[in-house]
Design a protein around this motif. Structure first.
Motif, short mmCIF file in Angstrom:
data_model
loop_
_atom_site.label_atom_id
_atom_site.label_comp_id
_atom_site.label_asym_id
_atom_site.label_seq_id
_atom_site.Cartn_x
_atom_site.Cartn_y
_atom_site.Cartn_z
N LEU A 397 44.43 18.65 48.60
CA LEU A 397 43.94 17.11 49.09
C LEU A 397 45.00 17.17 50.97
O LEU A 397 44.77 15.59 51.75
CB LEU A 397 44.68 16.39 48.24
N SER A 398 45.81 17.76 51.02
CA SER A 398 47.03 17.76 52.22
C SER A 398 45.65 18.03 53.27
O SER A 398 45.07 17.62 54.09
CB SER A 398 47.80 18.94 52.40
N PHE A 399 44.63 19.25 53.15
CA PHE A 399 43.09 19.27 54.17
C PHE A 399 43.25 18.54 54.34
O PHE A 399 42.68 18.31 55.78
CB PHE A 399 42.22 20.83 53.56
N LEU A 400 42.29 17.09 53.01
CA LEU A 400 41.20 17.04 53.60
C LEU A 400 42.06 15.50 54.38
O LEU A 400 41.09 14.75 55.29
CB LEU A 400 41.13 16.01 52.27
N ARG A 401 43.54 15.27 53.78
CA ARG A 401 43.89 13.88 54.85
C ARG A 401 44.38 14.17 56.44
O ARG A 401 44.64 13.94 57.48
CB ARG A 401 45.02 13.72 54.36
N GLU A 402 43.78 16.45 56.67
CA GLU A 402 44.67 16.43 58.11
C GLU A 402 43.48 17.70 58.31
O GLU A 402 43.18 17.41 59.68
CB GLU A 402 45.88 17.61 57.59
N SER A 403 42.06 16.61 58.39
CA SER A 403 40.89 17.73 59.23
C SER A 403 39.87 16.29 59.86
O SER A 403 39.91 15.49 59.49
CB SER A 403 40.12 18.35 58.00
N TRP A 404 39.61 16.84 60.54
CA TRP A 404 38.24 15.72 61.12
C TRP A 404 38.63 15.01 61.19
O TRP A 404 38.22 13.55 61.53
CB TRP A 404 36.95 15.50 59.93
N GLY A 405 40.20 14.56 62.17
CA GLY A 405 40.10 13.84 63.11
C GLY A 405 41.59 13.04 62.18
O GLY A 405 42.01 11.99 62.39
N HIS A 406 42.07 12.83 61.08
CA HIS A 406 42.34 12.32 60.12
C HIS A 406 44.07 12.51 60.54
O HIS A 406 44.22 13.92 60.16
CB HIS A 406 41.97 12.91 58.64
N HIS A 407 44.94 12.53 60.26
CA HIS A 407 46.27 11.95 60.24
C HIS A 407 46.97 11.56 59.89
O HIS A 407 48.13 10.54 59.86
CB HIS A 407 46.67 12.28 61.41
N ALA A 408 46.55 11.86 58.31
CA ALA A 408 46.86 10.78 56.95
C ALA A 408 48.62 11.55 56.40
O ALA A 408 49.45 11.03 55.89
CB ALA A 408 46.42 10.85 56.81
N GLY A 409 48.85 12.44 57.24
CA GLY A 409 49.82 13.43 56.26
C GLY A 409 49.32 14.26 54.57
O GLY A 409 48.48 14.08 54.08
N GLY A 410 50.41 15.36 54.33
CA GLY A 410 50.48 15.88 53.64
C GLY A 410 50.61 15.22 52.32
O GLY A 410 51.51 13.98 51.83
N VAL A 411 50.06 15.77 50.87
CA VAL A 411 50.61 15.71 50.42
C VAL A 411 51.52 16.80 49.22
O VAL A 411 51.19 17.90 49.27
CB VAL A 411 49.68 15.61 48.94
N SER A 412 52.36 16.84 48.80
CA SER A 412 53.52 18.05 48.19
C SER A 412 53.51 18.19 46.72
O SER A 412 53.17 16.72 45.99
CB SER A 412 54.68 17.31 48.85
N THR A 413 54.07 19.01 46.31
CA THR A 413 53.93 19.18 44.70
C THR A 413 54.94 17.95 44.21
O THR A 413 54.79 17.87 42.70
CB THR A 413 53.75 20.35 44.23
N LEU A 414 55.75 17.71 45.04
CA LEU A 414 55.91 16.75 44.31
C LEU A 414 56.03 15.18 43.69
O LEU A 414 55.77 14.61 42.83
CB LEU A 414 57.25 16.28 45.56
N ASP A 415 54.82 14.55 45.06
CA ASP A 415 53.66 13.76 45.06
C ASP A 415 53.99 14.03 43.16
O ASP A 415 53.29 13.16 42.55
CB ASP A 415 52.90 13.48 45.87
N LEU A 416 52.77 15.48 43.34
CA LEU A 416 52.11 15.27 41.70
C LEU A 416 53.10 15.28 40.95
O LEU A 416 52.71 14.60 39.62
CB LEU A 416 51.59 16.81 42.04
N LEU A 417 54.20 16.02 40.94
CA LEU A 417 55.10 15.85 39.85
C LEU A 417 55.37 14.13 39.56
O LEU A 417 55.85 14.25 38.35
CB LEU A 417 56.91 16.66 40.32
N ARG A 418 55.53 13.62 40.53
CA ARG A 418 56.12 12.07 40.00
C ARG A 418 54.76 11.63 39.23
O ARG A 418 55.21 10.47 38.46
CB ARG A 418 56.27 11.20 41.62
N ASP A 419 53.78 11.64 40.03
CA ASP A 419 52.19 11.11 39.49
C ASP A 419 52.51 11.48 37.82
O ASP A 419 52.00 10.62 36.60
CB ASP A 419 51.33 11.72 39.72
N ARG A 420 52.63 12.72 37.61
CA ARG A 420 52.95 13.21 36.46
C ARG A 420 53.68 11.88 35.55
O ARG A 420 53.42 12.06 33.76
CB ARG A 420 53.06 15.16 35.70
#
Length: 425
Positions: A397-420
């Motif tokens: 997801l971090s790759f998607l958000r920072e590729s092809w002209g995107h600059h949306a920032g990364g996603v961390s494992t903490l984001d996944l933990l919070r989601d769970r």
């Protein structure tokens, strides 16, 4: 002692005044409702009610998956517990069999049941209050035409004091005012029809307007987006073209999305997929155009920027590798997608939302567009919950958000933990 008694009397008087004020605010505008027998309805009125039931997506909440249509019992998760939808079939004991059109109108316009109880705002009477009396009567006529189903209503699973009528009365005094629909004289009939649908029976604000800690809609920020904590999806802003605003699209492309669930720019997934599946695909052409016209005419309001954390190169490298293994075959090496089949990820605003919750949900649970009359066999994406670990999901997801002209920032494992953790009971 005298001053203490005076202070006590002042507190008591203030308390009585507040109780009286809350009581008055909960009955303002209501008229007495009698128990007159229901009147017969015309076939045209029943047909109009069937259409309006789809506009309002009533079946979604009032039907248990696999159960009898409109017989209620579906659990609606809220931050305060679960509320179960009521039986809308004309069963005498458990449904609307003893209701007349006035009772139904009072529920729609004032949020009060036949027996006088205040209804929980999981039933969006805060928006339905704008529905016209003629449309309310047509809905009632349609529901009366359904087969009666004996299915008792379930008590809500809410903590104290949220389940009490007193708490509901205070909430309504703070957040609810019966508001009959009034068209804007300065606007066109098309705009006004769209506003009536969006603000009333369509109840778009229920998901797309932020709420405060007590669950009240923030009317100062209409349609600016909200995190649906119970579902763990983000309902994006409808006034920001960078999120879900329709302003930058042609009217035809916007209408196509609401009719089919897909267009050249986007694919509908998550809770909105059910809205398209059960509701907006059935809108008449004039109503669909009116809704699109109104949504495209909303004043643009940019979503406040959030601090984006740039992912480390190692995470991006790992994400690129995982993308090549699991995603590129459908979405393309450069995220270009396949027209009519797999959405492009490059330039896709769902990818660059500041809130990554929807991306997380799609990867973990799968991405499925609704099957509609205009798109009966949509392509879908299988879930990766069993194939990718949290750090791998974060990397891709971090790759998607920072590729092809995107600059949306990364996603961390903490984001996944919070989601769970948000899914834990």
């Amino acid at each position: 002692m005298r001053r203490q008694l005076q202070a006590l009397m002042a507190v008591l008087l203030l308390g009585l005044f507040l109780v009286a004020l809350v009581a008055w605010l909960n009955v303002r505008g209501e008229l007495p409702v009698g128990d007159a027998a229901p009147l017969p309805a015309s076939a045209q009125q029943v047909a109009q009610g069937a259409y309006l039931a789809r506009v309002g997506n009533c079946m979604a909440c009032h039907t248990v998956p696999g159960g009898a249509p409109f017989a209620g019992g579906r659990g609606i998760e809220t931050p305060f517990g679960v509320v179960y939808s009521s039986n809308l079939t004309p069963d005498e004991a458990t449904g609307l069999g003893r209701w007349n059109a006035d009772h139904f109108w009072r529920a729609m316009h004032h949020g009060r049941s036949r027996d006088g109880r205040l209804l929980y705002p999981a039933f969006p009477y805060t928006e339905y209050t704008r529905v016209s009396r003629s449309d309310s009567d047509a809905l009632y006529a349609y529901l009366r035409s359904l087969p009666a189903v004996a299915q008792p209503n379930r008590d809500p699973a809410l903590d104290w004091p949220y389940r009490t009528q007193a708490a509901l009365a205070v909430w309504r005094a703070l957040y609810f005012k019966p508001e009959p629909w009034e068209p804007e004289p300065a606007q066109t009939p098309l705009w006004n029809r769209g506003a009536y649908l969006v603000q009333g029976l369509g109840h778009c604000a229920t998901c797309h307007t932020p709420r405060d800690a007590l669950g009240g809609l923030d009317r100062s920020r209409p349609l600016t987006g909200q995190m649906l904590t119970a579902q763990r999806w983000y309902a994006p802003s409808l006034v920001d073209p960078a999120e879900a605003g329709l302003m930058g699209w042609s009217a035809e492309q916007a209408a196509r999305l609401l009719r089919s669930g897909v267009n050249d720019h986007a694919v509908v997934t998550g809770p909105m997929a059910e809205v398209v599946f059960r509701s907006t695909q059935y809108l008449g052409e004039s109503d669909l155009n009116a809704m699109v016209h109104y949504l495209q005419a909303l004043p643009v309001q940019a979503t406040p920027a959030r601090a984006a954390v740039a992912p480390v190169p190692l995470q991006l490298s790992r994400g690129a590798q995982l993308y090549g293994q699991h995603c590129a075959a459908c979405h393309g090496e450069q995220g270009q997608g396949v027209a009519g089949a797999y959405p492009a990820l490059a330039g896709n605003r769902a990818v660059t939302l500041a809130q990554p919750a929807n991306l997380i949900r799609i990867v973990l649970q799968g991405g499925y567009a609704p099957a509609t009359q205009a798109n009966p066999r949509p392509h879908g994406m299988a879930p990766f919950r069993q194939q990718l670990a949290d750090d791998e999901v974060a990397a891709v997801l971090s790759f998607l958000r920072e590729s092809w002209g995107h600059h949306a920032g990364g996603v961390s494992t903490l984001d996944l933990l919070r989601d769970r953790e948000s899914a834990a009971p």
